[in-house]
Design a protein around this motif. Sequence first.
Motif, PDB file in Angstrom:
ATOM      1  N   THR A 157      10.296 -18.308  25.531  1.00 36.64           N
ATOM      2  CA  THR A 157       9.922 -18.317  26.944  1.00 36.64           C
ATOM      3  C   THR A 157       8.972 -17.180  27.291  1.00 36.64           C
ATOM      4  O   THR A 157       8.212 -17.280  28.264  1.00 36.64           O
ATOM      5  CB  THR A 157      11.188 -18.240  27.827  1.00 36.64           C
ATOM      6  OG1 THR A 157      12.034 -19.365  27.522  1.00 36.64           O
ATOM      7  CG2 THR A 157      10.852 -18.267  29.304  1.00 36.64           C
ATOM      8  N   THR A 158       8.963 -16.117  26.509  1.00 42.40           N
ATOM      9  CA  THR A 158       8.040 -15.005  26.773  1.00 42.40           C
ATOM     10  C   THR A 158       6.590 -15.377  26.470  1.00 42.40           C
ATOM     11  O   THR A 158       5.672 -14.733  26.987  1.00 42.40           O
ATOM     12  CB  THR A 158       8.417 -13.765  25.948  1.00 42.40           C
ATOM     13  OG1 THR A 158       8.346 -14.071  24.545  1.00 42.40           O
ATOM     14  CG2 THR A 158       9.806 -13.278  26.282  1.00 42.40           C
ATOM     15  N   THR A 159       6.378 -16.392  25.631  1.00 43.98           N
ATOM     16  CA  THR A 159       5.014 -16.693  25.189  1.00 43.98           C
ATOM     17  C   THR A 159       4.559 -18.120  25.489  1.00 43.98           C
ATOM     18  O   THR A 159       3.427 -18.333  25.926  1.00 43.98           O
ATOM     19  CB  THR A 159       4.887 -16.461  23.670  1.00 43.98           C
ATOM     20  OG1 THR A 159       5.874 -17.258  22.991  1.00 43.98           O
ATOM     21  CG2 THR A 159       5.102 -15.000  23.326  1.00 43.98           C
ATOM     22  N   PHE A 203       8.705  -7.684  24.956  1.00 45.93           N
ATOM     23  CA  PHE A 203       9.798  -8.639  24.787  1.00 45.93           C
ATOM     24  C   PHE A 203       9.559  -9.546  23.585  1.00 45.93           C
ATOM     25  O   PHE A 203      10.517  -9.938  22.904  1.00 45.93           O
ATOM     26  CB  PHE A 203       9.986  -9.461  26.058  1.00 45.93           C
ATOM     27  CG  PHE A 203      10.714  -8.729  27.137  1.00 45.93           C
ATOM     28  CD1 PHE A 203      12.035  -8.348  26.975  1.00 45.93           C
ATOM     29  CD2 PHE A 203      10.069  -8.385  28.322  1.00 45.93           C
ATOM     30  CE1 PHE A 203      12.714  -7.659  27.965  1.00 45.93           C
ATOM     31  CE2 PHE A 203      10.738  -7.699  29.318  1.00 45.93           C
ATOM     32  CZ  PHE A 203      12.061  -7.334  29.138  1.00 45.93           C
ATOM     33  N   PHE A 204       8.307  -9.868  23.307  1.00 47.14           N
ATOM     34  CA  PHE A 204       8.009 -10.693  22.138  1.00 47.14           C
ATOM     35  C   PHE A 204       8.422  -9.972  20.856  1.00 47.14           C
ATOM     36  O   PHE A 204       9.095 -10.543  19.987  1.00 47.14           O
ATOM     37  CB  PHE A 204       6.517 -11.041  22.096  1.00 47.14           C
ATOM     38  CG  PHE A 204       6.132 -11.861  20.898  1.00 47.14           C
ATOM     39  CD1 PHE A 204       6.389 -13.226  20.864  1.00 47.14           C
ATOM     40  CD2 PHE A 204       5.502 -11.274  19.810  1.00 47.14           C
ATOM     41  CE1 PHE A 204       6.036 -13.989  19.763  1.00 47.14           C
ATOM     42  CE2 PHE A 204       5.143 -12.031  18.703  1.00 47.14           C
ATOM     43  CZ  PHE A 204       5.416 -13.388  18.674  1.00 47.14           C
ATOM     44  N   LEU A 234       0.263  -7.697  19.915  1.00 43.94           N
ATOM     45  CA  LEU A 234       0.085  -6.249  19.761  1.00 43.94           C
ATOM     46  C   LEU A 234      -1.245  -5.892  19.120  1.00 43.94           C
ATOM     47  O   LEU A 234      -2.027  -5.102  19.673  1.00 43.94           O
ATOM     48  CB  LEU A 234       1.244  -5.681  18.939  1.00 43.94           C
ATOM     49  CG  LEU A 234       1.194  -4.176  18.648  1.00 43.94           C
ATOM     50  CD1 LEU A 234       1.370  -3.372  19.922  1.00 43.94           C
ATOM     51  CD2 LEU A 234       2.256  -3.791  17.631  1.00 43.94           C
ATOM     52  N   SER A 235      -1.542  -6.466  17.971  1.00 45.79           N
ATOM     53  CA  SER A 235      -2.775  -6.114  17.261  1.00 45.79           C
ATOM     54  C   SER A 235      -4.012  -6.598  18.010  1.00 45.79           C
ATOM     55  O   SER A 235      -5.050  -5.917  18.009  1.00 45.79           O
ATOM     56  CB  SER A 235      -2.756  -6.698  15.847  1.00 45.79           C
ATOM     57  OG  SER A 235      -2.634  -8.111  15.894  1.00 45.79           O
ATOM     58  N   SER A 236      -3.912  -7.753  18.687  1.00 45.94           N
ATOM     59  CA  SER A 236      -5.064  -8.277  19.428  1.00 45.94           C
ATOM     60  C   SER A 236      -5.403  -7.397  20.621  1.00 45.94           C
ATOM     61  O   SER A 236      -6.576  -7.162  20.922  1.00 45.94           O
ATOM     62  CB  SER A 236      -4.780  -9.711  19.887  1.00 45.94           C
ATOM     63  OG  SER A 236      -4.527 -10.556  18.791  1.00 45.94           O
TER      64      SER A 236
END
Length: 341
Positions: free
Chosen positions: A93-95, A121-122, A199-201
């Motif tokens: 649901t977070t994404t 949260f991911f 995160l990396s993006s």
Amino acid sequence: MKTIGCNKLRACGYRSTSNGSRGSDGVSFFIIQGLSSLGDKQMILFVIVLLCYVIILGGNSSIIFVVLTDPKLSSPMYFFLSHLSFVDMVYTTTTIPKLLCSLLWGVTTISVPGCFLQMYFFIHLSVTSRSILTVMAYDRYVAICRPLRYGSIMSRPVQLLLVAGAWSFSAACSVPCVLLTWQEPYCGPNVVRHGWCDLSSVRQLACADTTVTNMVSLSSALVSLLSTGVLILSSYILIGVSISKMAAGERLKALGTCAAHLSVVTVSYTSASFVYISYRVGNFPPEVRIIVAVVYAALTPFLNPMIHSLRNKDLRDGIRKALRRFRSAAVSATKHVNTES
């Protein structure tokens, strides 16, 4: 930074920079690129992802409901399984909703705080899922290798302590890298080349040296993956040694109790490996990396209810009983309405 769908962004009035909450020259929102370059294929992918999301919510919520209402499913194994199902539901649901919006409308925006909350949260829930899988592996080890002491070892306080430890460990792994990424200056491009705030993006958009942040993030990822992976592997090595000493009938029964969990673990770590390879080996197009990441994020939550339902007779029977109760209640309600009319 070259962005995808530039004409569409300009038509909507978006710019690659924006003054706002991050300082006089900082961005105030991020633009989620998603899969806007797929054109007409976006609607096909939208329908597929939406159906998968509905199945994820329905399947995992069914497991939670059955475990909470069926007295036969009161063992520690089902207690941990219900927590894993809850984590899988919140994790997707977070994404997925944001991804569905980008598939439907082409591009979506997200505020800077919202982006980092989604990122946190991911990561947190991803590590929590593996931590609970580790706890479940320990539960299987105790059940097979220490059967006479299983009830005393896996008491309710111990179960709660293990679940709390899983959540605490994931917080310790996710907070440092997200906080460091949050503190980076973002004063230039704000188009995230991903389906969500990965995160990396996001870190690639920082207008500063991110060497320290990269090292902390890599260290956190290695700690979370290797520690849980080694513990799960160690549990199954000990289980394998114990099973090898059993009679044929007991061996099959012990293998049956581990089959569902081992299948979910295999899917989870295999999909994580594909994501790692797609990001670091070869020149994969951004769209391919996003699709691989979506499959990784949705595959385990999607298969988890199916694997456990197919391989676990008690859980399957519990779901059938719940469906019969719902059907009986619906028929009774219909008859009551017809009688009154």
